[in-house]
Scaffold this motif. Sequence first.
Motif, short mmCIF file in Angstrom:
data_model
loop_
_atom_site.label_atom_id
_atom_site.label_comp_id
_atom_site.label_asym_id
_atom_site.label_seq_id
_atom_site.Cartn_x
_atom_site.Cartn_y
_atom_site.Cartn_z
N VAL A 187 91.69 13.38 103.53
CA VAL A 187 90.74 14.48 103.46
C VAL A 187 89.37 13.99 103.01
CG1 VAL A 187 90.22 16.71 102.39
CG2 VAL A 187 92.59 16.13 103.00
N SER A 188 89.35 13.28 101.90
CA SER A 188 88.10 12.78 101.35
C SER A 188 88.39 11.66 100.37
CB SER A 188 87.34 13.91 100.66
OG SER A 188 86.08 13.46 100.17
N CYS A 189 87.51 10.68 100.33
CA CYS A 189 87.65 9.56 99.40
C CYS A 189 86.31 9.27 98.75
CB CYS A 189 88.16 8.31 100.11
SG CYS A 189 89.83 8.45 100.79
N ILE A 190 86.36 8.67 97.56
CA ILE A 190 85.15 8.38 96.81
C ILE A 190 85.31 7.03 96.11
CG2 ILE A 190 85.96 9.63 94.76
CD1 ILE A 190 83.01 10.56 94.38
N SER A 191 84.25 6.25 96.11
CA SER A 191 84.27 4.94 95.47
C SER A 191 84.31 5.09 93.96
CB SER A 191 83.06 4.12 95.91
OG SER A 191 81.85 4.76 95.52
N SER A 192 84.57 3.98 93.28
CA SER A 192 84.72 4.03 91.82
C SER A 192 83.47 4.54 91.11
CB SER A 192 85.11 2.65 91.29
OG SER A 192 84.12 1.68 91.61
N SER A 193 82.31 4.20 91.64
CA SER A 193 81.05 4.63 91.03
C SER A 193 80.60 6.00 91.52
CB SER A 193 79.95 3.62 91.33
OG SER A 193 79.63 3.61 92.71
N GLY A 194 81.21 6.49 92.59
CA GLY A 194 80.77 7.74 93.20
C GLY A 194 79.67 7.56 94.22
N GLY A 195 79.25 6.33 94.47
CA GLY A 195 78.14 6.08 95.36
C GLY A 195 78.48 6.15 96.84
N ARG A 196 79.73 6.12 97.17
CA ARG A 196 80.17 6.18 98.55
C ARG A 196 81.25 7.23 98.69
NH1 ARG A 196 83.20 1.25 101.83
NH2 ARG A 196 83.42 2.33 103.85
N THR A 197 81.11 8.08 99.69
CA THR A 197 82.11 9.12 99.95
C THR A 197 82.46 9.15 101.43
OG1 THR A 197 80.40 10.83 100.21
CG2 THR A 197 81.37 10.56 98.02
N ASN A 198 83.62 9.69 101.71
CA ASN A 198 84.11 9.80 103.07
C ASN A 198 84.79 11.16 103.22
OD1 ASN A 198 86.68 9.52 104.94
ND2 ASN A 198 85.22 7.98 105.66
N TYR A 199 84.58 11.80 104.38
CA TYR A 199 85.19 13.09 104.66
C TYR A 199 85.80 13.09 106.05
CZ TYR A 199 82.46 14.82 100.71
OH TYR A 199 81.91 15.01 99.45
N ALA A 200 86.95 13.71 106.16
CA ALA A 200 87.51 13.96 107.48
C ALA A 200 86.59 14.91 108.24
CB ALA A 200 88.90 14.57 107.36
N ASP A 201 86.51 14.73 109.55
CA ASP A 201 85.64 15.59 110.36
C ASP A 201 85.98 17.07 110.18
OD1 ASP A 201 85.40 13.33 113.22
OD2 ASP A 201 84.26 13.42 111.37
#
Length: 123
Positions: free
Chosen positions: A48-62
């Motif tokens: 669904v969504s992922c986030i890097s340890s620092s919060g600087g990178r995120t990913n979302y399903a379309d």
Amino acid sequence: QLQLVESGGGLVQPGGSLTLSCAASRFTLDNYAIGWFRQAPGKEREGVSCISSSGGRTNYADSVKGRFTISRDNAKNTVFLQMNNLKPEDTGIYYCAAVGLFRRCVSYEYDYWGRGTQVTVSS
């Protein structure tokens, strides 16, 4: 070993909102990327969504872009998933998971898993 507990699921009408929380114990989350995954009955678990340890990178399903927002508060050892404008197809068990290095937002990359929280979107 890192332990994760999800909370915040429940029953909501289409168009409604929920916020899920993923809380860690034993270890702090600041060294981990966190992903939210969901599984509907009879379907494969999906990212669904992922986030890097620092919060600087995120990913979302379309399917959730523009509706869901992932965030983290490392001081509180918690990751959140804000879900807006929920649809019936968002129904499923939502899991949070952790990995030491963010590579891809796919389930097999993640090492530590919570037991899930049920989200049901229905009128």
